[in-house]
Design a protein around this motif. Structure first.
Motif, PDB file in Angstrom:
ATOM      1  N   ILE A  17      16.624 -71.853  -4.263  1.00 40.15           N
ATOM      2  CA  ILE A  17      16.877 -70.866  -5.311  1.00 40.15           C
ATOM      3  C   ILE A  17      15.548 -70.231  -5.730  1.00 40.15           C
ATOM      4  CG2 ILE A  17      17.664 -70.586  -7.709  1.00 40.15           C
ATOM      5  CD1 ILE A  17      19.961 -71.215  -5.824  1.00 40.15           C
ATOM      6  N   ASP A  18      15.566 -68.942  -5.989  1.00 42.27           N
ATOM      7  CA  ASP A  18      14.414 -68.257  -6.571  1.00 42.27           C
ATOM      8  C   ASP A  18      14.642 -68.105  -8.080  1.00 42.27           C
ATOM      9  OD1 ASP A  18      13.469 -68.058  -4.027  1.00 42.27           O
ATOM     10  OD2 ASP A  18      13.570 -65.863  -3.901  1.00 42.27           O
ATOM     11  N   ILE A  19      13.576 -68.280  -8.839  1.00 38.72           N
ATOM     12  CA  ILE A  19      13.673 -68.174 -10.300  1.00 38.72           C
ATOM     13  C   ILE A  19      12.745 -67.052 -10.757  1.00 38.72           C
ATOM     14  CG2 ILE A  19      13.394 -69.381 -12.507  1.00 38.72           C
ATOM     15  CD1 ILE A  19      13.661 -72.030 -10.897  1.00 38.72           C
ATOM     16  N   GLY A  20      13.344 -65.983 -11.271  1.00 38.90           N
ATOM     17  CA  GLY A  20      12.563 -64.832 -11.743  1.00 38.90           C
ATOM     18  C   GLY A  20      12.312 -64.925 -13.238  1.00 38.90           C
ATOM     19  N   ILE A  21      11.069 -64.623 -13.639  1.00 35.23           N
ATOM     20  CA  ILE A  21      10.655 -64.789 -15.032  1.00 35.23           C
ATOM     21  C   ILE A  21       9.997 -63.512 -15.529  1.00 35.23           C
ATOM     22  CG2 ILE A  21       9.053 -66.051 -16.546  1.00 35.23           C
ATOM     23  CD1 ILE A  21       9.430 -68.412 -14.463  1.00 35.23           C
ATOM     24  N   GLN A  22      10.409 -63.103 -16.704  1.00 33.76           N
ATOM     25  CA  GLN A  22       9.798 -61.926 -17.330  1.00 33.76           C
ATOM     26  C   GLN A  22       9.736 -62.143 -18.837  1.00 33.76           C
ATOM     27  OE1 GLN A  22      11.552 -58.327 -15.931  1.00 33.76           O
ATOM     28  NE2 GLN A  22       9.891 -57.057 -16.701  1.00 33.76           N
ATOM     29  N   ASP A  23       8.621 -61.747 -19.435  1.00 36.25           N
ATOM     30  CA  ASP A  23       8.425 -61.864 -20.884  1.00 36.25           C
ATOM     31  C   ASP A  23       8.756 -63.272 -21.385  1.00 36.25           C
ATOM     32  OD1 ASP A  23       7.708 -59.159 -20.976  1.00 36.25           O
ATOM     33  OD2 ASP A  23       9.812 -58.546 -21.182  1.00 36.25           O
ATOM     34  N   PRO A  31      19.492 -67.153  -4.888  1.00 35.49           N
ATOM     35  CA  PRO A  31      18.769 -67.240  -3.618  1.00 35.49           C
ATOM     36  C   PRO A  31      18.103 -65.892  -3.325  1.00 35.49           C
ATOM     37  CG  PRO A  31      21.052 -67.998  -3.393  1.00 35.49           C
ATOM     38  CD  PRO A  31      20.945 -67.318  -4.720  1.00 35.49           C
ATOM     39  N   ALA A  32      16.869 -65.921  -2.876  1.00 37.88           N
ATOM     40  CA  ALA A  32      16.156 -64.750  -2.350  1.00 37.88           C
ATOM     41  C   ALA A  32      16.174 -63.537  -3.282  1.00 37.88           C
ATOM     42  CB  ALA A  32      16.737 -64.366  -0.990  1.00 37.88           C
ATOM     43  N   ILE A  33      15.444 -63.610  -4.370  1.00 38.79           N
ATOM     44  CA  ILE A  33      15.276 -62.450  -5.254  1.00 38.79           C
ATOM     45  C   ILE A  33      14.485 -61.379  -4.499  1.00 38.79           C
ATOM     46  CG2 ILE A  33      14.115 -61.622  -7.352  1.00 38.79           C
ATOM     47  CD1 ILE A  33      14.712 -64.339  -8.633  1.00 38.79           C
ATOM     48  N   ALA A  34      15.010 -60.150  -4.523  1.00 39.34           N
ATOM     49  CA  ALA A  34      14.384 -59.079  -3.737  1.00 39.34           C
ATOM     50  C   ALA A  34      13.122 -58.536  -4.403  1.00 39.34           C
ATOM     51  CB  ALA A  34      15.395 -57.947  -3.526  1.00 39.34           C
TER      52      ALA A  34
END
Ligand code: FE2
Length: 423
Positions: A17-23, A31-34
Motif C-alpha cells: 500500500i502507498d500512503i500519501g501525506i499532505q499538510d 496501492p500505487a499512488i500515481a
C-alpha cells in the motif's frame, strides 16, 4: 503531496500500500499512488503502523534507578517505600530532565502517546508541576496524558484528597486512585465512589490502580464497574493492573466479566511488572499475576498494555519499547495463536489510543500522519523481533530514523550479511 510512503504492509494485513501525506494528514491510502511527493520513503514490504501508545506509565519515577538506593527485595511494597524515601529529595529540574530523556527514548521507539500517572501525595506537587511542563514541551511530538495518582492512598495519605483536586485544577487530565492500598476494603470501595463522582462532576476520565495484589478477595474492580454505570462514565474509565483477577474464583469471574463489559470499563495490564511483582508471597507454584487478558478480550472489554515502569524503584529494566511489553504479554497470557498475537499488537496501538481518547489516531485518510516504519513484515514479526524502528513520523515529518539492522558475517560459503527479519 508532501510525503509518500511506498510499498507498506499494514497491521490489518493489507500489503503493498502507498500512503500519501499532505499538510500533516493522511490523504490517500491505496496501492500505487500515481502522484509525486516532495519526499518519498520506500517501505519495501515492511510494516507501517500507527505509533505505539503506552496506556500506563510513571514518568515521575522513571530513570531514577538507584536513587536513593536499590530495591533489595524487589517487591511492590519496598518499591513504594523506596519512592517515599526519594520524594523529599526530588527537584523539579531533575524530574523534568529525566522525563524529557525518557520521551527522547520513546520517540526513538515510535512511542508517541503516553498516559502517565503522577503522584500527588507530596504536598509540594513538584512532580505535577514538572510533568505539566514536560507535557507542554513535548506536545509537538508526543501526547502526554497525566493521571492524578494518590500513591499512598486517597484516604490513607493525609492531604491526598485536597492535593488531588489541586492537581486537577493545575491541568492534570485524569482522575486516579488506588483502592486496594486504602486502610480497609470498605475505605477502598468508598474511594472508588468518591473519585468517580469527582470525575463525573468535572467531565474527566478515570484510571485507577485497581486490585494490584494477589488477594482474590480484592474486588474493587466490581465497585469501579458499578460506580462507572451509576455516575454515567461508561467508556471513560480504566482499571489498571487488575492482578487479583488472576487469583479469583472462576465462578465469581464468570459474573464479573460481563459486568466489566457492560460498564465499558477498560482493562490495562502491565505484563512486565505483573510477572515480576506478583506471586512474591508464593513458594511453588508461583502465580503469574497478570490479569485475565484473553478472557477480558473475549468478553468484549477494551484491553491495553502498559510499560508501567522503566529503571525506577519497582523495575530496573525497560527502554520505552512497547513491543517488549507485548512480547511479555504473549508469553504470560499464552496468547500464541496468530489471532491472539494480532490482538496483542492492538493492545499497544489502537486500543490504548481509544482508551486515552486520542483524536485523529488511525491509518485512514483524514487521520494525522503519525506513523512508524518497522524492520519487520507484519505485527507478528514486529513482536517476535521487538523490531527496529526505521522511521518515526509525526504529522508527516520524520522525527526519528535508524539504519537497517544487519550483521556482517565472516563465514565461508554463507551470505555476507544477515538480517533477523524474514520478509
Ligand atoms: Fe502503575
Amino acid at each position: 503531496m508532501d510525503l509518500i510512503l511506498r510499498h507498506a504492509n499494514l497491521p490489518d494485513g493489507r500489503r503493498d500500500i502507498d500512503i500519501g501525506i499532505q499538510d500533516g494528514r493522511i490523504v490517500e491510502l491505496t496501492p500505487a499512488i500515481a502522484a509525486n511527493a516532495a519526499k518519498e520513503i520506500d517501505a519495501s514490504g515492511r510494516l507501517v503502523s500507527t505509533p505505539f501508545v503506552d496506556a500506563h506509565f510513571h514518568m515521575d519515577a522513571t530513570l531514577s534507578l538507584g536513587l536513593p538506593r536499590l530495591n533489595r527485595s524487589g517487591t511492590l511494597l519496598e518499591g513504594i517505600a523506596l519512592w517515599g524515601e526519594l520524594k523529599p529529595q526530588l527537584t523539579i529540574d531533575a524530574l523534568i530532565e529525566r522525563a524529557l530523556r525518557y520521551c527522547d527514548m520513546a520517540v526513538a521507539r515510535g512511542l508517541l502517546a503516553i498516559r502517565s500517572h503522577v503522584d500527588i501525595c507530596d504536598d509540594r506537587l513538584l512532580a505535577v508541576d514538572a510533568l505539566l511542563e514536560v507535557k507542554r514541551q513535548v506536545q509537538p511530538y508526543l501526547d502526554l496524558q497525566l493521571v492524578a495518582f494518590p500513591q499512598d492512598g486517597f484516604y490513607r495519605s493525609p492531604n491526598a484528597q485536597e492535593n488531588l483536586i489541586r492537581a486537577l485544577n493545575r491541568g492534570v487530565d485524569v482522575v486516579g486512585g488506588i483502592p486496594h492500598f486504602e486502610r480497609t476494603m470498605a475505605e477502598g470501595a468508598a474511594s472508588v465512589r468518591h473519585l468517580c463522582e469527582i470525575a463525573a462532576a468535572r467531565g474527566l476520565r478515570v484510571d485507577m490502580h485497581c486490585d494490584e495484589t494477589d488477594d482474590p478477595n480484592s474486588r474493587h474492580i466490581e465497585t469501579l464497574a458499578a460506580e462507572t454505570l451509576r455516575t454515567g462514565l461508561e467508556g471513560r474509565v480504566a482499571g489498571s493492573h487488575l492482578t487479583s483477577m488472576h487469583s479469583m474464583d472462576n465462578y465469581y469471574v464468570s459474573k464479573l466479566l460481563p459486568l466489566i463489559a457492560e460498564s465499558g470499563v477498560a482493562a490495562i495490564a502491565n505484563p512486565l511488572i505483573n510477572i515480576t511483582l506478583q506471586g512474591r508471597h508464593d513458594s511453588y507454584p508461583k502465580r503469574r499475576g497478570m490479569t485475565r487478558v484473553p478472557e477480558l478480550m473475549a468478553a468484549g472489554v477494551d484491553v491495553a498494555f502498559g510499560h508501567d515502569c522503566v529503571m525506577d524503584p519497582w523495575y530496573s529494566f525497560g527502554s520505552a519499547d512497547m513491543l517488549e511489553v507485548a512480547h511479555m504479554a504473549v508469553h504470560v497470557g499464552q496468547m500464541t495463536s496468530q489471532d491472539a498475537i494480532a490482538r496483542c499488537f492492538d493492545a499497544i496501538t489502537v486500543n490504548p489510543a481509544r482508551i486515552l481518547g486520542l483524536a485523529d489516531y488511525g491509518l485512514e485518510p483524514g487521520c494525522r500522519a503519525d506513523l512508524v516504519v518497522l524492520q519487520a513484515a507484519d505485527p507478528f514479526e514486529a513482536i517476535r523481533l521487538k523490531a527496529n524502528r526505521l522511521f518515526v513520523i509525526r504529522g508527516g515529518v520524520v522525527i526519528s530514523e535508524a539504519p537497517v539492522q544487519q550483521s556482517a558475517l565472516h563465514l565461508a560459503g554463507r551470505p555476507e550479511r544477515v538480517e533477523l527479519s524474514c520478509p
